[in-house]
Enzyme design. Structure first.
Site, PDB file in Angstrom:
ATOM      1  N   ASP A 132     -23.400  -5.183 -12.952  1.00  0.00           N
ATOM      2  CA  ASP A 132     -24.184  -4.728 -11.797  1.00  0.00           C
ATOM      3  C   ASP A 132     -25.524  -4.150 -12.259  1.00  0.00           C
ATOM      4  OD1 ASP A 132     -21.966  -5.282 -10.265  1.00  0.00           O
ATOM      5  OD2 ASP A 132     -21.619  -3.216  -9.631  1.00  0.00           O
ATOM      6  N   ARG A 182     -27.151 -12.958 -10.878  1.00  0.00           N
ATOM      7  CA  ARG A 182     -26.844 -12.700  -9.464  1.00  0.00           C
ATOM      8  C   ARG A 182     -28.061 -11.997  -8.861  1.00  0.00           C
ATOM      9  NH1 ARG A 182     -23.628  -7.668  -8.964  1.00  0.00           N
ATOM     10  NH2 ARG A 182     -21.723  -8.759  -9.422  1.00  0.00           N
TER      11      ARG A 182
HETATM   12  C1  LIG Z   1     -22.145 -10.003  -4.334  1.00  0.00           C
HETATM   13  C2  LIG Z   1     -23.099  -8.860  -4.214  1.00  0.00           C
HETATM   14  C3  LIG Z   1     -23.307  -8.036  -5.307  1.00  0.00           C
HETATM   15  C4  LIG Z   1     -24.233  -6.979  -5.212  1.00  0.00           C
HETATM   16  N1  LIG Z   1     -24.502  -6.231  -6.323  1.00  0.00           N
HETATM   17  C5  LIG Z   1     -25.506  -5.340  -6.265  1.00  0.00           C
HETATM   18  C6  LIG Z   1     -25.936  -4.659  -7.451  1.00  0.00           C
HETATM   19  O1  LIG Z   1     -25.397  -4.841  -8.547  1.00  0.00           O
HETATM   20  N2  LIG Z   1     -26.990  -3.801  -7.341  1.00  0.00           N
HETATM   21  C7  LIG Z   1     -27.636  -3.583  -6.142  1.00  0.00           C
HETATM   22  O2  LIG Z   1     -28.616  -2.819  -6.103  1.00  0.00           O
HETATM   23  N3  LIG Z   1     -27.214  -4.175  -5.014  1.00  0.00           N
HETATM   24  C8  LIG Z   1     -26.176  -5.053  -5.050  1.00  0.00           C
HETATM   25  N4  LIG Z   1     -25.785  -5.675  -3.898  1.00  0.00           N
HETATM   26  C9  LIG Z   1     -26.287  -5.201  -2.577  1.00  0.00           C
HETATM   27  C10 LIG Z   1     -27.620  -5.833  -2.217  1.00  0.00           C
HETATM   28  O3  LIG Z   1     -28.640  -5.298  -3.025  1.00  0.00           O
HETATM   29  C11 LIG Z   1     -27.974  -5.566  -0.736  1.00  0.00           C
HETATM   30  O4  LIG Z   1     -28.075  -4.175  -0.527  1.00  0.00           O
HETATM   31  C12 LIG Z   1     -26.971  -6.108   0.249  1.00  0.00           C
HETATM   32  O5  LIG Z   1     -26.515  -7.364  -0.136  1.00  0.00           O
HETATM   33  C13 LIG Z   1     -27.618  -6.216   1.668  1.00  0.00           C
HETATM   34  O6  LIG Z   1     -28.718  -7.043   1.640  1.00  0.00           O
HETATM   35  P1  LIG Z   1     -28.717  -8.587   2.115  1.00  0.00           P
HETATM   36  O7  LIG Z   1     -29.195  -9.408   0.972  1.00  0.00           O
HETATM   37  O8  LIG Z   1     -27.401  -8.963   2.624  1.00  0.00           O
HETATM   38  O9  LIG Z   1     -29.870  -8.680   3.169  1.00  0.00           O
HETATM   39  P2  LIG Z   1     -30.164  -7.876   4.496  1.00  0.00           P
HETATM   40  O10 LIG Z   1     -31.486  -8.383   4.946  1.00  0.00           O
HETATM   41  O11 LIG Z   1     -29.984  -6.409   4.286  1.00  0.00           O
HETATM   42  O12 LIG Z   1     -29.040  -8.363   5.471  1.00  0.00           O
HETATM   43  C14 LIG Z   1     -28.995  -9.673   6.007  1.00  0.00           C
HETATM   44  C15 LIG Z   1     -27.984  -9.672   7.146  1.00  0.00           C
HETATM   45  O13 LIG Z   1     -26.669  -9.513   6.593  1.00  0.00           O
HETATM   46  C16 LIG Z   1     -25.896  -8.622   7.394  1.00  0.00           C
HETATM   47  N5  LIG Z   1     -25.571  -7.410   6.600  1.00  0.00           N
HETATM   48  C17 LIG Z   1     -26.128  -7.020   5.435  1.00  0.00           C
HETATM   49  N6  LIG Z   1     -25.550  -5.881   4.993  1.00  0.00           N
HETATM   50  C18 LIG Z   1     -24.626  -5.536   5.926  1.00  0.00           C
HETATM   51  C19 LIG Z   1     -23.709  -4.470   6.054  1.00  0.00           C
HETATM   52  N7  LIG Z   1     -23.617  -3.520   5.117  1.00  0.00           N
HETATM   53  N8  LIG Z   1     -22.908  -4.436   7.134  1.00  0.00           N
HETATM   54  C20 LIG Z   1     -22.967  -5.414   8.072  1.00  0.00           C
HETATM   55  N9  LIG Z   1     -23.825  -6.452   8.006  1.00  0.00           N
HETATM   56  C21 LIG Z   1     -24.640  -6.532   6.955  1.00  0.00           C
HETATM   57  C22 LIG Z   1     -26.729  -8.261   8.601  1.00  0.00           C
HETATM   58  O14 LIG Z   1     -26.428  -9.156   9.616  1.00  0.00           O
HETATM   59  C23 LIG Z   1     -28.143  -8.474   8.109  1.00  0.00           C
HETATM   60  O15 LIG Z   1     -29.011  -8.775   9.161  1.00  0.00           O
HETATM   61  C24 LIG Z   1     -24.883  -6.726  -3.969  1.00  0.00           C
HETATM   62  C25 LIG Z   1     -24.657  -7.565  -2.882  1.00  0.00           C
HETATM   63  C26 LIG Z   1     -23.797  -8.625  -2.986  1.00  0.00           C
HETATM   64  C27 LIG Z   1     -23.601  -9.520  -1.801  1.00  0.00           C
END
Ligand SMILES: Cc1cc2nc3c(=O)[nH]c(=O)nc-3n(C[C@H](O)[C@H](O)[C@H](O)COP(=O)(O)OP(=O)(O)OC[C@H]3O[C@@H](n4cnc5c(N)ncnc54)[C@H](O)[C@@H]3O)c2cc1C
Length: 308
Positions: A132, A182
């Site tokens: 991560d 990732r």
């Molecule tokens: C597999 C994976 C590993 C990750 N590892 C890390 C890491 O190591 N370090 C790090 O900083 N971050 C990590 N993250 C979190 C990432 O940085 C984002 O904060 C998170 O994925 C939300 O952003 P998004 O790309 O989905 O886009 P966004 O623009 O935030 O969301 C897109 C759409 O997805 C849906 N959505 C997003 N989040 C939510 C929620 N919590 N509840 C309900 N609906 C939601 C909504 O409909 C939103 O409109 C990880 C995420 C994933 C999927």
């Protein structure tokens, strides 16, 4: 950054709130939406349940900034035994670890010493071990850690964040080691001098980093993973992959448990490699607050749980 998001991210650092919330039944009920349970077996049962839909999984035990050798030894041994359980149950499940759970606050070498045996065991079973990315104060150390691990074991992947200004440069540096990456948007509260304050800039940088990864994958120089629930971006990058001749098995889409479940199933049904990241463990408060911050509307779900 919205006021609600920054307030939730500030709250994620409060030990008082953490101890209050983790004892409240309503909060534990609300957390279930994103986490099947606190035990390893809960995560593995959920992983098993996803296999008929051809959705692979990644599991991670919550907890961060642990210090002290006893703690990091315990985390390492826990993950080694988790790999044993995964093998016994023949699950298509990989691990993702937080470097600060495994000694990054002590030193890069200490952390690499703890992660290397987990990566070795994971690779023996043909699985990638994911690392991560935490807040921006850890990025330099995490990149150095990754390069050290990758030199000894090819099956290690690293998370990078599109909200950081520095990430395009970091990616160019990482391409030298043919990385598994990732790509995520980023989940922490970062100051405006290191990360884009506006979501549209983070999104635009996500797309350009994603394209760079696909170009590298086409030449055999990277394994891209799109870690996002943003279906506009996912659909765009999946279409670009097809244009570039990057086959479905040459990249993956990863999403979190409980978010965009129907889309995860649909992508897998179309033949794409999809993994769902499942968290477990009792140290869930800061992680849960970051999930709320991603979509402050989720707070209403917590409020509703208090009255159910
Ligand atoms: C597999 C994976 C590993 C990750 N590892 C890390 C890491 O190591 N370090 C790090 O900083 N971050 C990590 N993250 C979190 C990432 O940085 C984002 O904060 C998170 O994925 C939300 O952003 P998004 O790309 O989905 O886009 P966004 O623009 O935030 O969301 C897109 C759409 O997805 C849906 N959505 C997003 N989040 C939510 C929620 N919590 N509840 C309900 N609906 C939601 C909504 O409909 C939103 O409109 C990880 C995420 C994933 C999927």
């Amino acid at each position: 950054m919205s006021l609600a998001r920054s307030a939730l991210l500030r709250a994620s650092k409060s030990p008082w709130l953490a101890s209050q919330m983790t004892q409240r039944a309503f909060a534990r009920r609300a957390v279930k939406r994103f986490m099947p349970g606190e035990r390893l077996s809960d995560a593995l049962d959920a992983a098993q349940a996803l296999t008929p839909a051809k959705i692979g999984t990644i599991i991670t035990r919550l907890g961060e900034t642990l210090t002290g050798e006893r703690n990091t030894d315990e985390v390492r041994d826990h993950y080694l035994s988790a790999l044993g359980e995964i093998a016994t149950r023949r699950l298509p499940t990989e691990l993702s670890v937080k470097p600060t759970q495994l000694g990054l606050d002590q030193s890069i070498d200490d952390c690499a010493r703890q992660i290397a045996p987990i990566a070795a065991r994971s690779a023996q079973d043909g699985k990638t071990l994911w690392v991560d990315m935490e807040d921006s104060s850890y990025v330099d150390r995490t990149l150095a850690l990754y390069e050290q691990l990758k030199a000894g074991n090819d099956k290690v992947g690293l998370c990078i964040q599109s909200y950081l200004f520095r990430t395009p440069k970091d990616l160019e540096r990482l391409l030298a080691v043919k990385p598994a990456i990732r790509l995520v948007k980023g989940a922490y509260a970062e100051p405006a001098d290191v990360a884009f304050p506006a979501k549209k800039d983070t999104d635009a940088q996500y797309v350009s980093l994603g394209l760079r990864l696909l170009e590298a994958a086409r030449a055999g120089g990277a394994f891209p993973v799109f870690g996002t629930h943003d279906m506009t971006i996912v659909n765009h990058l999946v279409a670009k992959a097809a244009d570039l001749g990057v086959a479905p098995g040459q990249f993956e889409v990863h999403m979190l448990y409980g978010i965009r479940t129907a889309e995860q199933r649909a992508l897998a049904a179309q033949g794409h490699a999809v993994r769902c990241l499942i968290s477990y463990g009792n140290n869930w408060f800061p992680w849960y607050m970051r999930r709320l911050a991603e979509r402050p509307a989720n707070v209403w779900f917590v409020v509703r749980s208090a009255f159910m």
